[in-house]
Design a protein around this motif. Structure first.
Motif, PDB file in Angstrom:
ATOM      1  N   ILE A 140      -4.665   2.971  -0.137  1.00 30.83           N
ATOM      2  CA  ILE A 140      -5.627   1.880  -0.324  1.00 30.83           C
ATOM      3  C   ILE A 140      -4.970   0.732  -1.084  1.00 30.83           C
ATOM      4  CG2 ILE A 140      -7.749   1.220  -1.521  1.00 30.83           C
ATOM      5  CD1 ILE A 140      -8.883   3.943  -0.781  1.00 30.83           C
ATOM      6  N   ALA A 141      -4.151   1.066  -2.068  1.00 30.43           N
ATOM      7  CA  ALA A 141      -3.431   0.030  -2.804  1.00 30.43           C
ATOM      8  C   ALA A 141      -2.472  -0.725  -1.875  1.00 30.43           C
ATOM      9  CB  ALA A 141      -2.659   0.647  -3.967  1.00 30.43           C
ATOM     10  N   LEU A 142      -1.814   0.011  -0.982  1.00 28.17           N
ATOM     11  CA  LEU A 142      -0.917  -0.628  -0.018  1.00 28.17           C
ATOM     12  C   LEU A 142      -1.709  -1.502   0.953  1.00 28.17           C
ATOM     13  CD1 LEU A 142       1.826  -1.033   1.311  1.00 28.17           C
ATOM     14  CD2 LEU A 142       1.480   1.130   2.544  1.00 28.17           C
ATOM     15  N   ALA A 143      -2.859  -1.006   1.406  1.00 27.12           N
ATOM     16  CA  ALA A 143      -3.695  -1.798   2.307  1.00 27.12           C
ATOM     17  C   ALA A 143      -4.176  -3.071   1.614  1.00 27.12           C
ATOM     18  CB  ALA A 143      -4.884  -0.967   2.774  1.00 27.12           C
ATOM     19  N   ARG A 144      -4.485  -2.950   0.324  1.00 30.17           N
ATOM     20  CA  ARG A 144      -4.914  -4.126  -0.450  1.00 30.17           C
ATOM     21  C   ARG A 144      -3.787  -5.155  -0.530  1.00 30.17           C
ATOM     22  NH1 ARG A 144      -5.696  -8.170  -2.728  1.00 30.17           N
ATOM     23  NH2 ARG A 144      -6.997  -8.618  -4.560  1.00 30.17           N
ATOM     24  N   ARG A 145      -2.567  -4.679  -0.743  1.00 33.85           N
ATOM     25  CA  ARG A 145      -1.421  -5.584  -0.833  1.00 33.85           C
ATOM     26  C   ARG A 145      -1.156  -6.264   0.515  1.00 33.85           C
ATOM     27  NH1 ARG A 145       4.590  -5.056  -1.064  1.00 33.85           N
ATOM     28  NH2 ARG A 145       5.321  -6.391  -2.758  1.00 33.85           N
ATOM     29  N   ARG A 146      -1.260  -5.491   1.593  1.00 32.13           N
ATOM     30  CA  ARG A 146      -1.062  -6.052   2.930  1.00 32.13           C
ATOM     31  C   ARG A 146      -2.183  -7.032   3.276  1.00 32.13           C
ATOM     32  NH1 ARG A 146       1.997  -3.393   6.737  1.00 32.13           N
ATOM     33  NH2 ARG A 146       0.288  -3.332   8.253  1.00 32.13           N
ATOM     34  N   CYS A 147      -3.368  -6.810   2.716  1.00 33.57           N
ATOM     35  CA  CYS A 147      -4.480  -7.732   2.926  1.00 33.57           C
ATOM     36  C   CYS A 147      -4.144  -9.108   2.346  1.00 33.57           C
ATOM     37  CB  CYS A 147      -5.740  -7.160   2.274  1.00 33.57           C
ATOM     38  SG  CYS A 147      -7.244  -8.085   2.618  1.00 33.57           S
ATOM     39  N   ASP A 148      -3.493  -9.126   1.174  1.00 33.45           N
ATOM     40  CA  ASP A 148      -3.051 -10.397   0.579  1.00 33.45           C
ATOM     41  C   ASP A 148      -2.061 -11.108   1.500  1.00 33.45           C
ATOM     42  OD1 ASP A 148      -4.611  -9.766  -1.567  1.00 33.45           O
ATOM     43  OD2 ASP A 148      -2.957  -9.176  -2.879  1.00 33.45           O
ATOM     44  N   VAL A 149      -1.157 -10.329   2.089  1.00 33.45           N
ATOM     45  CA  VAL A 149      -0.157 -10.903   2.991  1.00 33.45           C
ATOM     46  C   VAL A 149      -0.831 -11.489   4.225  1.00 33.45           C
ATOM     47  CG1 VAL A 149       1.837 -10.379   4.447  1.00 33.45           C
ATOM     48  CG2 VAL A 149       1.654  -9.354   2.172  1.00 33.45           C
ATOM     49  N   ILE A 150      -1.781 -10.755   4.792  1.00 33.00           N
ATOM     50  CA  ILE A 150      -2.492 -11.231   5.980  1.00 33.00           C
ATOM     51  C   ILE A 150      -3.246 -12.516   5.672  1.00 33.00           C
ATOM     52  CG2 ILE A 150      -4.414 -10.700   7.537  1.00 33.00           C
ATOM     53  CD1 ILE A 150      -3.503  -7.758   7.396  1.00 33.00           C
ATOM     54  N   TYR A 151      -3.877 -12.568   4.494  1.00 26.18           N
ATOM     55  CA  TYR A 151      -4.615 -13.775   4.108  1.00 26.18           C
ATOM     56  C   TYR A 151      -3.682 -14.989   4.054  1.00 26.18           C
ATOM     57  CZ  TYR A 151      -7.150 -17.135   1.236  1.00 26.18           C
ATOM     58  OH  TYR A 151      -7.737 -18.277   0.760  1.00 26.18           O
ATOM     59  N   ALA A 152      -2.536 -14.818   3.396  1.00 28.07           N
ATOM     60  CA  ALA A 152      -1.591 -15.931   3.265  1.00 28.07           C
ATOM     61  C   ALA A 152      -1.047 -16.365   4.617  1.00 28.07           C
ATOM     62  CB  ALA A 152      -0.446 -15.536   2.332  1.00 28.07           C
ATOM     63  N   MET A 153      -0.768 -15.411   5.500  1.00 29.88           N
ATOM     64  CA  MET A 153      -0.223 -15.737   6.815  1.00 29.88           C
ATOM     65  C   MET A 153      -1.250 -16.466   7.678  1.00 29.88           C
ATOM     66  SD  MET A 153       1.888 -12.225   7.561  1.00 29.88           S
ATOM     67  CE  MET A 153       2.289 -12.697   9.234  1.00 29.88           C
ATOM     68  N   LEU A 154      -2.511 -16.019   7.631  1.00 26.54           N
ATOM     69  CA  LEU A 154      -3.551 -16.689   8.399  1.00 26.54           C
ATOM     70  C   LEU A 154      -3.843 -18.077   7.831  1.00 26.54           C
ATOM     71  CD1 LEU A 154      -6.075 -13.765   9.002  1.00 26.54           C
ATOM     72  CD2 LEU A 154      -4.487 -14.777  10.644  1.00 26.54           C
ATOM     73  N   ARG A 155      -3.763 -18.198   6.516  1.00 27.26           N
ATOM     74  CA  ARG A 155      -4.024 -19.494   5.879  1.00 27.26           C
ATOM     75  C   ARG A 155      -2.944 -20.514   6.228  1.00 27.26           C
ATOM     76  NH1 ARG A 155      -2.971 -19.108  -0.171  1.00 27.26           N
ATOM     77  NH2 ARG A 155      -0.868 -19.107   0.736  1.00 27.26           N
ATOM     78  N   ASP A 156      -1.686 -20.077   6.202  1.00 21.55           N
ATOM     79  CA  ASP A 156      -0.567 -21.002   6.410  1.00 21.55           C
ATOM     80  C   ASP A 156      -0.040 -21.003   7.842  1.00 21.55           C
ATOM     81  OD1 ASP A 156      -0.810 -21.422   3.688  1.00 21.55           O
ATOM     82  OD2 ASP A 156       0.738 -19.943   3.186  1.00 21.55           O
ATOM     83  N   GLY A 157      -0.446 -20.004   8.636  1.00 22.36           N
ATOM     84  CA  GLY A 157       0.065 -19.920  10.001  1.00 22.36           C
ATOM     85  C   GLY A 157       1.527 -19.555  10.074  1.00 22.36           C
ATOM     86  N   THR A 158       2.014 -18.798   9.095  1.00 22.01           N
ATOM     87  CA  THR A 158       3.431 -18.440   9.033  1.00 22.01           C
ATOM     88  C   THR A 158       3.654 -17.004   9.492  1.00 22.01           C
ATOM     89  OG1 THR A 158       3.138 -17.802   6.707  1.00 22.01           O
ATOM     90  CG2 THR A 158       3.893 -20.040   7.167  1.00 22.01           C
ATOM     91  N   LEU A 159       4.874 -16.717   9.919  1.00 22.75           N
ATOM     92  CA  LEU A 159       5.240 -15.371  10.341  1.00 22.75           C
ATOM     93  C   LEU A 159       5.654 -14.528   9.139  1.00 22.75           C
ATOM     94  CD1 LEU A 159       7.348 -16.155  13.539  1.00 22.75           C
ATOM     95  CD2 LEU A 159       4.903 -15.666  13.370  1.00 22.75           C
ATOM     96  N   TYR A 160       5.618 -13.217   9.332  1.00 21.89           N
ATOM     97  CA  TYR A 160       5.994 -12.287   8.273  1.00 21.89           C
ATOM     98  C   TYR A 160       7.505 -12.349   8.039  1.00 21.89           C
ATOM     99  CZ  TYR A 160       6.437  -7.851   5.742  1.00 21.89           C
ATOM    100  OH  TYR A 160       6.718  -6.896   4.803  1.00 21.89           O
TER     101      TYR A 160
END
Length: 401
Positions: free
Chosen positions: A373-393
């Motif tokens: 769950i902690a890992l999913a939470r961290r990946r959720c932050d990454v997904i938010y930033a990528m969707l906000r900025d339109g950037t690739l991982y």
């Protein structure tokens, strides 16, 4: 999150309690005076007429309690008319209803509560933007897929239950392999122990070889070993001979339908503008992408924390004196999105960066599910930033991270 941005400019707050045949609409002005309170047929012309009448009083905010299924037409008509549309979630609706006097549950009361909440509590609303065609299609297809998945589970359980009733040993061999087409074909051809014995191991192996060329001989051996272990015939076996092949056929058809749906979903996801962004994240496949597109895209989240809270991944602090202390996983949030992100985090353990984060949480004393769950939470932050900025991982080494 989900703020109605032009709330201060609204002059008319139209609350609609949606229904199958007809809705109920209540409209209030900014001072709380009632402008409209009538049943509203689920008809485009009728809905448009009401909107036109209310626009005379000023800018209209159209708020529903259910934006999809039976609420889809009112939302579409309001959006086509250029009216701002909002959505009052069910949990917020129930809590606000408790603040109003009376215990009656009527459409008129619910519509009035929706309108009053839209007027006085804009923070409880979620905005509904005009969606791209792909997003409603994905939502519809995945809604149907969810229904099919439940039917697959129910049919599989029923089939295994009947096998256990008439021959537990045979169920132990075939039950765990019901997702294989060769096993379903075998049950449809020879559904009972007696028919399998009559067919003989050679014919059974030949039949299995067509769909299971790698394991046909081993599976045939396990089947006849199980058959030799039980010689008695259980009451109900004759009836099972009628039911089992039908259940196996239903299960095969349901799985084929899900495969067809997955092909259509895959085509929609790959054509989506955000496909390249989401697919660049480790362990985010087509199904997870589709869940993110249907549950996240189009909604307004102020921060990554808001998205994590919406997904039910933010820890909840429990404190009461000195007896209850600690942080626990939230039991709220969007369960569909939470499950998708949790399973994606589990699959991401093959990624070195994700694995290093998971191992670090384990060394801190967290259990397996807590670390995931902690890992999913961290990946959720990454997904938010990528969707906000339109950037690739961007792939990093664990040490650099």
């Amino acid at each position: 999150m989900h703020v109605i941005k032009n709330h201060t400019e609204v002059e008319v707050f139209l609350g609609v309690d949606v229904g199958k045949g007809e809705h109920h609409a209540v409209a209030l002005n900014r001072e709380g005076a009632k402008l409209y309170d009538k049943a509203l047929p689920n008809d485009e012309t009728k809905i448009q007429t009401v909107i036109d009448k209310l626009t005379v009083h000023g800018t209209v905010l159209f708020v529903v309690d259910q934006p999809a299924t039976i609420g889809a037409l009112p939302v579409a008509v309001a959006q086509a008319a250029g009216v701002t549309v909002g959505y009052l979630p069910g949990l917020a609706m129930r809590r606000i209803a408790d603040l109003h006097p009376g215990e009656a549950k009527t459409d008129a009361r619910d519509a009035a509560i929706i309108a009053e909440a839209a007027r006085t509590m804009p923070h409880t609303l979620r905005s509904i933007e005009v969606a791209d065609e792909q997003d409603p299609e994905l939502s519809m297809l995945y809604g149907f897929d969810d229904d099919l998945a439940k039917q697959v589970t129910a049919t599989s359980n029923r089939l295994r239950g009947l096998l256990t009733q008439i021959h537990p040993g045979l169920e132990r061999v075939l039950g765990p392999r019901l997702d294989h087409p060769a096993v379903l074909d075998l049950i449809r051809t020879w559904p009972t122990p007696a028919k399998l014995r009559t067919a003989g191991r050679r014919r059974v192996a030949t039949r299995l070889k067509k769909l299971a060329p790698r394991m046909y001989d081993r599976l045939a051996g396990e089947i006849f070993t199980a058959l030799e272990a039980q010689t008695v015939v259980v009451v109900g076996t004759n009836a099972a001979a009628v039911v089992l092949p039908q259940l196996a056929g239903m299960l095969a058809d349901l799985r084929a339908s899900r495969d067809t749906l997955h092909t259509q979903v895959e085509a929609l996801v790959e054509a989506h503008p955000l496909h390249q962004v989401l697919s660049s994240i480790p362990a985010v496949g087509i199904r997870t992408e589709a869940r993110i597109l249907t549950e996240v895209v189009g909604k307004d989240f102020a921060t990554a924390g808001h998205l994590a809270s919406y997904a039910g991944l933010s820890p909840v602090t429990w404190r009461s004196g000195s007896s209850i202390r600690g942080d626990h996983s939230s039991r709220r949030g969007n369960k569909i999105l939470k499950r998708a992100l949790f399973l994606s985090a589990f699959a991401a353990l093959k990624d070195p960066l994700s694995r290093a984060y998971y191992d670090r949480k384990r060394t801190q004393g967290k259990k397996h599910n807590q670390a995931l769950i902690a890992l999913a939470r961290r990946r959720c932050d990454v997904i938010y930033a990528m969707l906000r900025d339109g950037t690739l991982y961007e792939t990093k080494t664990p040490a650099a991270a």
